[in-house]
Design an enzyme around this catalytic site. Structure first.
Site, short mmCIF file in Angstrom:
data_model
loop_
_atom_site.label_atom_id
_atom_site.label_comp_id
_atom_site.label_asym_id
_atom_site.label_seq_id
_atom_site.Cartn_x
_atom_site.Cartn_y
_atom_site.Cartn_z
N ASP A 6 0.85 -1.19 0.00
CA ASP A 6 0.00 0.00 0.00
C ASP A 6 0.89 1.25 0.00
O ASP A 6 2.04 1.21 0.45
CB ASP A 6 -0.87 -0.07 1.26
CG ASP A 6 -1.74 1.15 1.44
OD1 ASP A 6 -2.20 1.71 0.43
OD2 ASP A 6 -1.94 1.54 2.61
N ASP A 8 -0.22 5.02 0.82
CA ASP A 8 -0.44 5.94 1.95
C ASP A 8 -0.48 5.17 3.28
O ASP A 8 -1.21 4.21 3.42
CB ASP A 8 -1.76 6.71 1.78
CG ASP A 8 -1.68 7.68 0.61
OD1 ASP A 8 -0.60 8.23 0.36
OD2 ASP A 8 -2.71 7.84 -0.07
N ASP A 137 -2.25 -0.64 5.84
CA ASP A 137 -2.65 -0.14 7.16
C ASP A 137 -4.17 -0.13 7.35
O ASP A 137 -4.64 0.16 8.44
CB ASP A 137 -2.09 1.27 7.39
CG ASP A 137 -2.61 2.27 6.38
OD1 ASP A 137 -2.61 1.95 5.17
OD2 ASP A 137 -3.02 3.37 6.78
MG LIG Z 1 -2.98 3.00 3.44
#
Ligand SMILES: [Mg+2]
Length: 187
Positions: A6, A8, A137
Site C-alpha cells: 500500500d 499511503d 494499514d
Molecule cells: Mg494506506
C-alpha cells in the site's frame, strides 16, 4: 512472490504530513493527535464542523506529491526488490482523484525512480488484485472478491490496533515478519 504494498500509511507518511499541514493552516485548532486516531477514515475522527478543513488539506495540490516517506520504507522496498520479490504498489486513489492520481505517480518516481511507476496498481478494490501478501494499514479490506489471493499483513497504526488475527509489522521489523512467508515461498 508477489508482494502488494500500500502507498499511503505504508510507504508515504500521510498522517504526519497531515498533522504538520493542519498546524500550519490552523494554529489555533488542535488536530487529532496521531496516537489518538481511532478510525481509518480520518474525517470520522473529526467533528462535522472541522471535516471540510481536514479534507481541504489532503486534497490540496501538492499534498500527496509532497508526503515524506515512512521511515525505513524506501530502504526496505529496494532491499525486497534486490531479494527478487515482485513488488507492486497497490494503492486506492482518493474519491477526489483530481490531484491525487497524478501525484501518487510523481511520489513514486521521486522516491523510488521512474521505473517503479510501472509497479503501481491503482484501484479502489484491492481484493481484485492477485498477490501473495498485501501490506496495508487499512483494518478491513473488502471488495468484490470474498477470499482474496493475498494474505493481509497489517502495517501498524493506532487506528488498526483492534485487529488481532493478522500479522502486524512496521518497516523496522519487516525481516522478522516477512521471513516465514519468504522462506516458505522459496521451499
Ligand atoms: Mg494506506
Amino acid at each position: 512472490m508477489i508482494i502488494l504494498i500500500d502507498q499511503d500509511g505504508v510507504l508515504a507518511d500521510f498522517e504526519h504530513a497531515f498533522l504538520a499541514a493542519w498546524r500550519e493552516r490552523h494554529p489555533g485548532i488542535a488536530p487529532v493527535a496521531y496516537e489518538d486516531r481511532k478510525s481509518f477514515n480520518l474525517l470520522e475522527d473529526y467533528p462535522p464542523e472541522l471535516r471540510g478543513k481536514a479534507e481541504a488539506i489532503y486534497t490540496a495540490p501538492g499534498f500527496i506529491r509532497g508526503l515524506p516517506p515512512v521511515p525505513g520504507a524506501i530502504e526496505a522496498f529496494k532491499e525486497l526488490l534486490a531479494l527478487g520479490m515482485d513488488l507492486r504498489i497497490c494503492t486506492a486513489p482518493l474519491r477526489q482523484y483530481e490531484n491525487c492520481v497524478a501525484e501518487k505517480f510523481q511520489w513514486v518516481e521521486r522516491h523510488l525512480g521512474r521505473a517503479a511507476t510501472e509497479r503501481i496498481v491503482m484501484t479502489r478494490d484491492k481484493t481484485l488484485v492477485r498477490g501473495d501478501i498485501l501490506i496495508d494499514d487499512k483494518p478491513g479490506i473488502e471488495g468484490a472478491v470474498a477470499q482474496p489471493s493475498w494474505r493481509h499483513i497489517v502495517y501498524d497504526a493506532p487506528y488498526n490496533r483492534h485487529i488481532a488475527d493478522r500479522p502486524r509489522m512496521v518497516w523496522a521489523d519487516w525481516r522478522n515478519v516477512l521471513a516465514g512467508q519468504l522462506y516458505a515461498a522459496d521451499a
